[in-house]
Motif scaffolding. Structure first.
Motif, PDB file in Angstrom:
ATOM      1  N   PRO A  31      17.357  19.686 -30.879  1.00  0.00           N
ATOM      2  CA  PRO A  31      18.703  19.820 -30.304  1.00  0.00           C
ATOM      3  C   PRO A  31      18.717  19.664 -28.788  1.00  0.00           C
ATOM      4  CG  PRO A  31      17.837  21.978 -30.911  1.00  0.00           C
ATOM      5  CD  PRO A  31      16.875  20.953 -31.461  1.00  0.00           C
ATOM      6  N   GLY A  32      17.555  19.642 -28.158  1.00  0.00           N
ATOM      7  CA  GLY A  32      17.486  19.521 -26.712  1.00  0.00           C
ATOM      8  C   GLY A  32      17.821  18.145 -26.179  1.00  0.00           C
ATOM      9  N   TRP A  33      18.062  17.169 -27.061  1.00  0.00           N
ATOM     10  CA  TRP A  33      18.292  15.792 -26.624  1.00  0.00           C
ATOM     11  C   TRP A  33      19.648  15.290 -27.096  1.00  0.00           C
ATOM     12  CZ3 TRP A  33      14.421  14.036 -23.431  1.00  0.00           C
ATOM     13  CH2 TRP A  33      13.274  14.845 -23.393  1.00  0.00           C
ATOM     14  N   THR A  34      20.626  16.210 -27.100  1.00  0.00           N
ATOM     15  CA  THR A  34      21.957  15.880 -27.600  1.00  0.00           C
ATOM     16  C   THR A  34      22.957  15.663 -26.462  1.00  0.00           C
ATOM     17  OG1 THR A  34      22.491  18.237 -27.779  1.00  0.00           O
ATOM     18  CG2 THR A  34      21.675  17.144 -29.771  1.00  0.00           C
ATOM     19  N   ILE A  35      23.983  14.902 -26.786  1.00  0.00           N
ATOM     20  CA  ILE A  35      25.162  14.719 -25.937  1.00  0.00           C
ATOM     21  C   ILE A  35      26.371  14.987 -26.835  1.00  0.00           C
ATOM     22  CG2 ILE A  35      26.510  13.113 -24.543  1.00  0.00           C
ATOM     23  CD1 ILE A  35      23.943  11.578 -24.019  1.00  0.00           C
ATOM     24  N   MET A  36      27.156  16.003 -26.462  1.00  0.00           N
ATOM     25  CA  MET A  36      28.302  16.398 -27.278  1.00  0.00           C
ATOM     26  C   MET A  36      27.889  16.696 -28.720  1.00  0.00           C
ATOM     27  SD  MET A  36      31.227  13.784 -25.891  1.00  0.00           S
ATOM     28  CE  MET A  36      31.393  13.468 -24.136  1.00  0.00           C
ATOM     29  N   GLY A  37      26.713  17.292 -28.887  1.00  0.00           N
ATOM     30  CA  GLY A  37      26.228  17.714 -30.190  1.00  0.00           C
ATOM     31  C   GLY A  37      25.562  16.627 -31.003  1.00  0.00           C
ATOM     32  N   VAL A  38      25.578  15.386 -30.505  1.00  0.00           N
ATOM     33  CA  VAL A  38      24.982  14.253 -31.222  1.00  0.00           C
ATOM     34  C   VAL A  38      23.743  13.790 -30.463  1.00  0.00           C
ATOM     35  CG1 VAL A  38      25.358  11.910 -32.059  1.00  0.00           C
ATOM     36  CG2 VAL A  38      27.228  13.568 -32.117  1.00  0.00           C
ATOM     37  N   LEU A  39      22.699  13.441 -31.188  1.00  0.00           N
ATOM     38  CA  LEU A  39      21.444  13.065 -30.549  1.00  0.00           C
ATOM     39  C   LEU A  39      21.557  11.727 -29.828  1.00  0.00           C
ATOM     40  CD1 LEU A  39      19.170  14.317 -33.402  1.00  0.00           C
ATOM     41  CD2 LEU A  39      18.996  15.069 -31.036  1.00  0.00           C
ATOM     42  N   ASN A  40      20.940  11.668 -28.647  1.00  0.00           N
ATOM     43  CA  ASN A  40      20.950  10.473 -27.820  1.00  0.00           C
ATOM     44  C   ASN A  40      20.250   9.312 -28.530  1.00  0.00           C
ATOM     45  OD1 ASN A  40      18.923   8.989 -25.686  1.00  0.00           O
ATOM     46  ND2 ASN A  40      21.013   9.151 -24.899  1.00  0.00           N
ATOM     47  N   GLY A  41      20.838   8.111 -28.406  1.00  0.00           N
ATOM     48  CA  GLY A  41      20.294   6.949 -29.093  1.00  0.00           C
ATOM     49  C   GLY A  41      18.926   6.542 -28.607  1.00  0.00           C
ATOM     50  N   GLY A  42      18.650   6.654 -27.296  1.00  0.00           N
ATOM     51  CA  GLY A  42      17.332   6.316 -26.787  1.00  0.00           C
ATOM     52  C   GLY A  42      16.260   7.277 -27.268  1.00  0.00           C
ATOM     53  N   TYR A  43      16.604   8.564 -27.340  1.00  0.00           N
ATOM     54  CA  TYR A  43      15.665   9.555 -27.895  1.00  0.00           C
ATOM     55  C   TYR A  43      15.308   9.200 -29.334  1.00  0.00           C
ATOM     56  CZ  TYR A  43      14.451  13.818 -30.437  1.00  0.00           C
ATOM     57  OH  TYR A  43      13.847  14.731 -31.281  1.00  0.00           O
ATOM     58  N   LEU A  44      16.314   8.869 -30.131  1.00  0.00           N
ATOM     59  CA  LEU A  44      16.072   8.523 -31.535  1.00  0.00           C
ATOM     60  C   LEU A  44      15.215   7.268 -31.653  1.00  0.00           C
ATOM     61  CD1 LEU A  44      19.665   9.245 -32.816  1.00  0.00           C
ATOM     62  CD2 LEU A  44      17.625  10.555 -33.426  1.00  0.00           C
ATOM     63  N   LEU A  45      15.457   6.299 -30.770  1.00  0.00           N
ATOM     64  CA  LEU A  45      14.660   5.079 -30.791  1.00  0.00           C
ATOM     65  C   LEU A  45      13.196   5.394 -30.488  1.00  0.00           C
ATOM     66  CD1 LEU A  45      15.167   2.073 -31.262  1.00  0.00           C
ATOM     67  CD2 LEU A  45      15.405   1.802 -28.793  1.00  0.00           C
ATOM     68  N   ALA A  46      12.951   6.366 -29.607  1.00  0.00           N
ATOM     69  CA  ALA A  46      11.577   6.751 -29.303  1.00  0.00           C
ATOM     70  C   ALA A  46      10.905   7.400 -30.508  1.00  0.00           C
ATOM     71  CB  ALA A  46      11.553   7.699 -28.107  1.00  0.00           C
ATOM     72  N   VAL A  47      11.646   8.194 -31.271  1.00  0.00           N
ATOM     73  CA  VAL A  47      11.083   8.810 -32.480  1.00  0.00           C
ATOM     74  C   VAL A  47      10.666   7.729 -33.471  1.00  0.00           C
ATOM     75  CG1 VAL A  47      11.592  10.265 -34.477  1.00  0.00           C
ATOM     76  CG2 VAL A  47      12.399  10.949 -32.206  1.00  0.00           C
ATOM     77  N   ILE A  48      11.580   6.798 -33.747  1.00  0.00           N
ATOM     78  CA  ILE A  48      11.258   5.717 -34.678  1.00  0.00           C
ATOM     79  C   ILE A  48      10.147   4.841 -34.111  1.00  0.00           C
ATOM     80  CG2 ILE A  48      12.191   3.699 -35.878  1.00  0.00           C
ATOM     81  CD1 ILE A  48      14.921   5.090 -35.814  1.00  0.00           C
ATOM     82  N   GLY A  49      10.198   4.628 -32.786  1.00  0.00           N
ATOM     83  CA  GLY A  49       9.162   3.824 -32.152  1.00  0.00           C
ATOM     84  C   GLY A  49       7.775   4.404 -32.336  1.00  0.00           C
ATOM     85  N   ARG A  50       7.656   5.727 -32.307  1.00  0.00           N
ATOM     86  CA  ARG A  50       6.347   6.357 -32.521  1.00  0.00           C
ATOM     87  C   ARG A  50       5.848   6.112 -33.950  1.00  0.00           C
ATOM     88  NH1 ARG A  50       4.397   9.096 -28.407  1.00  0.00           N
ATOM     89  NH2 ARG A  50       5.743  10.226 -26.949  1.00  0.00           N
ATOM     90  N   ALA A  51       6.763   6.199 -34.920  1.00  0.00           N
ATOM     91  CA  ALA A  51       6.350   5.963 -36.304  1.00  0.00           C
ATOM     92  C   ALA A  51       5.843   4.535 -36.478  1.00  0.00           C
ATOM     93  CB  ALA A  51       7.520   6.254 -37.243  1.00  0.00           C
ATOM     94  N   LEU A  52       6.559   3.563 -35.925  1.00  0.00           N
ATOM     95  CA  LEU A  52       6.113   2.178 -36.029  1.00  0.00           C
ATOM     96  C   LEU A  52       4.819   1.953 -35.254  1.00  0.00           C
ATOM     97  CD1 LEU A  52       9.479   0.225 -35.784  1.00  0.00           C
ATOM     98  CD2 LEU A  52       7.828   0.103 -37.663  1.00  0.00           C
ATOM     99  N   GLY A  53       4.673   2.644 -34.112  1.00  0.00           N
ATOM    100  CA  GLY A  53       3.445   2.515 -33.351  1.00  0.00           C
ATOM    101  C   GLY A  53       2.224   3.017 -34.104  1.00  0.00           C
ATOM    102  N   ASP A  54       2.436   3.973 -35.011  1.00  0.00           N
ATOM    103  CA  ASP A  54       1.343   4.464 -35.851  1.00  0.00           C
ATOM    104  C   ASP A  54       1.094   3.538 -37.033  1.00  0.00           C
ATOM    105  OD1 ASP A  54      -0.447   6.963 -36.499  1.00  0.00           O
ATOM    106  OD2 ASP A  54       0.575   6.477 -38.389  1.00  0.00           O
ATOM    107  N   ALA A  55       2.154   2.931 -37.537  1.00  0.00           N
ATOM    108  CA  ALA A  55       2.039   2.115 -38.748  1.00  0.00           C
ATOM    109  C   ALA A  55       1.506   0.711 -38.472  1.00  0.00           C
ATOM    110  CB  ALA A  55       3.406   2.027 -39.442  1.00  0.00           C
TER     111      ALA A  55
END
Length: 277
Positions: A31-55
């Motif tokens: 929840p620390g990366w939200t704007i108006m209660g919704v998660l920031n798009g760049g933060y989410l891209l980094a999460v997915i980016g880490r998964a692809l970086g492992d795969a």
């Protein structure tokens, strides 16, 4: 404050993924990366980016494009990855982030297609007419504590050390320039040095250019494509955002990110829905 190193900062913990089975990763969206209660798009891209970086065989996101299908909320999420092409120098994969709805169904939040490389192996031959944005020194720029915060609660601001060029902050005084520009210095609040994954956050972390057009409110990303051009040097980043066209209720936002060595380290373009205000 002691400088956080890559791997032990809040950003790293908040974007961590855990391999559940081949191609499937669990994440706990913070929840620390939200704007108006919704998660920031760049933060989410980094999460997915880490998964692809492992795969994928190569470690670094190079060209990554995301379609944002529905707002992501803090809490558990699953990233499902697929390797499309595995090459010696460049590999391509796709991934989707899912969350469980109240009725128990799996809702796809984001779908990504990306190519990965090892940035340390790229040629150092640079031929460019691009120039870093001219921004006053950080001490002459405005921090988030120097002006009223953007409309709506934003936990994200507490995790950034952003300092904005005063020439692009007329919106804080009710006198937006109308030029659709935003510029500033960017760091994480714990001074963690930038890397390719944090650059995916950086391209989407400044206040939206729509504020300087005179429209304030949530500006949800529809599509975002980012190019990571090289490994960033330590130190603060300079970020420039520009919108040239708002039509039909949507706007584009072009971003450039420059490191302390005056190198263009990331670029992006996104399509976003303009605030209704």
């Amino acid at each position: 404050m002691a400088q956080a190193t890559i791997g032990d900062s809040e950003f790293d913990r908040a974007t961590a993924v855990t391999l559940r089975e081949s191609g499937v990763y669990d994440a706990q969206l913070s929840p620390g990366w939200t704007i108006m209660g919704v998660l920031n798009g760049g933060y989410l891209l980094a999460v997915i980016g880490r998964a692809l970086g492992d795969a994928l065989p190569q470690p670094h996101p190079f060209a990554i494009s995301a379609q944002y299908l529905s707002p992501s909320m803090p809490g558990p999420a699953v990233v499902r990855t697929e390797t499309i092409r595995s090459g010696r120098r460049l590999s391509t994969g796709q991934a989707s982030l899912f969350q469980t709805a109240e009725d128990g169904s799996q809702v796809e939040r984001i779908r990504v297609l990306a190519s990965y490389v090892d940035l340390s192996t790229l040629s150092d031959d640079v031929r460019t007419t691009a120039k870093p944005p001219v921004i006053p020194p950080p001490e002459h720029c405005l921090s988030v504590t120097d002006s009223p915060p953007p409309p709506g609660a934003s936990a994200l601001l507490e995790r950034l050390g952003t300092r904005l060029d005063p020439a692009t902050t007329g919106w804080t005084l009710g006198t937006p320039s109308g030029l659709g520009e935003m510029r500033g210095w960017f760091t994480l609040a714990d001074d963690r040095d930038a890397d390719p994954y944090s650059l995916l956050l950086t391209v989407d972390a400044l206040p939206p250019t729509s504020f300087e057009i005179g429209l304030q409110g949530w500006t949800p990303t529809i599509e975002l494509t980012a190019h990571v051009r090289c490994l960033p040097a330590p130190g603060p980043l300079r970020v420039s955002l520009v919108t040239r066209n708002l039509a039909g209720g949507f706007l584009e936002e072009d971003a450039e990110v420059w490191d302390s060595a005056d190198r263009l380290v990331a670029q992006s373009r996104q399509l976003a829905r303009a605030p209704r205000g």
